[in-house]
Design an enzyme around this catalytic site. Structure first.
Site, PDB file in Angstrom:
ATOM      1  N   THR A   8       0.870  -1.168   0.000  1.00 50.60           N
ATOM      2  CA  THR A   8       0.000   0.000   0.000  1.00 50.60           C
ATOM      3  C   THR A   8       0.910   1.222   0.000  1.00 50.60           C
ATOM      4  OG1 THR A   8      -0.161   0.034   2.410  1.00 50.60           O
ATOM      5  CG2 THR A   8      -1.935  -1.077   1.213  1.00 50.60           C
ATOM      6  N   SER A   9       0.355   2.344  -0.427  1.00 54.91           N
ATOM      7  CA  SER A   9       1.149   3.567  -0.523  1.00 54.91           C
ATOM      8  C   SER A   9       1.413   4.204   0.829  1.00 54.91           C
ATOM      9  CB  SER A   9       0.447   4.584  -1.422  1.00 54.91           C
ATOM     10  OG  SER A   9       0.325   4.065  -2.717  1.00 54.91           O
TER      11      SER A   9
END
Length: 194
Positions: A8-9
């Site tokens: 995930t970012s």
């Protein structure tokens, strides 16, 4: 061996992060590499480890295409690297496997569409920003480092090094050097003190 990769970012995406890992385990992944870093980050150490772990016959498994590659060029480079190790890539959300010629073709086409969509989104964003600037509504991001100039100078005067100043104040090291350099150029002798 099935080897999973979850990304995930940001750390704010905890639910998505956990869901990816669960989906990879359900798919039969014996090992899951995971990290929370932007797709555009130059370094993704866990992806590098996953790629380095691949052996002939292994399959790198991701839940979605955007969890793996940042562009079509990057995707193609990753697929080449995966295939060079004798492994293949499987994207669960697409039911796609590069072990087949059809899978490789579909992957390239989907990557091109994803990059096109991102380009359109960025263009819409630029147009929106220009419109907001024209209407006087867009001010840009508030400069955080400049607001901490006095703190930078105080810490430097105490003998704290630039890297430690950056860490303590939560700003970039380059910003610290920029502030110190600006003060030196303006004749502030405190900046010259080591």
């Amino acid at each position: 061996m099935l080897i999973g990769y979850a990304r995930t970012s940001t750390t704010d995406q905890e639910a998505s992060f956990e869901a990816q890992q669960e989906e990879l385990r359900k798919a039969g992944c014996e090992k899951v590499y995971r990290e929370q870093v932007s797709a555009v980050a130059k370094e993704r150490p866990q992806l590098d480890k996953a790629l380095g772990h691949l052996r002939p016959g292994d399959v790198l498994v991701v839940t979605k295409l955007d969890r793996l590659a940042r562009s079509v060029e990057h995707l193609i480079a990753l697929v080449r690297q995966i295939e060079a190790s004798g492994a293949s890539l499987r994207i669960l959300g697409l039911g796609l496997d590069t072990a087949t010629p059809t899978g490789r073709l579909m992957l390239t086409m989907l990557g091109a569409v994803a990059e096109f969509e991102r380009s359109l989104m960025l263009e819409r964003q630029r147009v929106g920003i220009e419109k907001a600037k024209g209407e006087g509504k867009y001010k840009g991001r508030k400069p955080t480092a400049r607001a901490k100039s006095a703190q930078v100078m105080d810490l430097k005067a105490q003998g704290v090094g630039p890297a430690e100043i950056a860490r303590r104040l939560g700003i970039g090291r380059a910003s610290v050097y920029r502030i110190l350099g600006r003060r030196l150029a303006s004749g502030d002798t405190r900046a010259a003190q080591e």
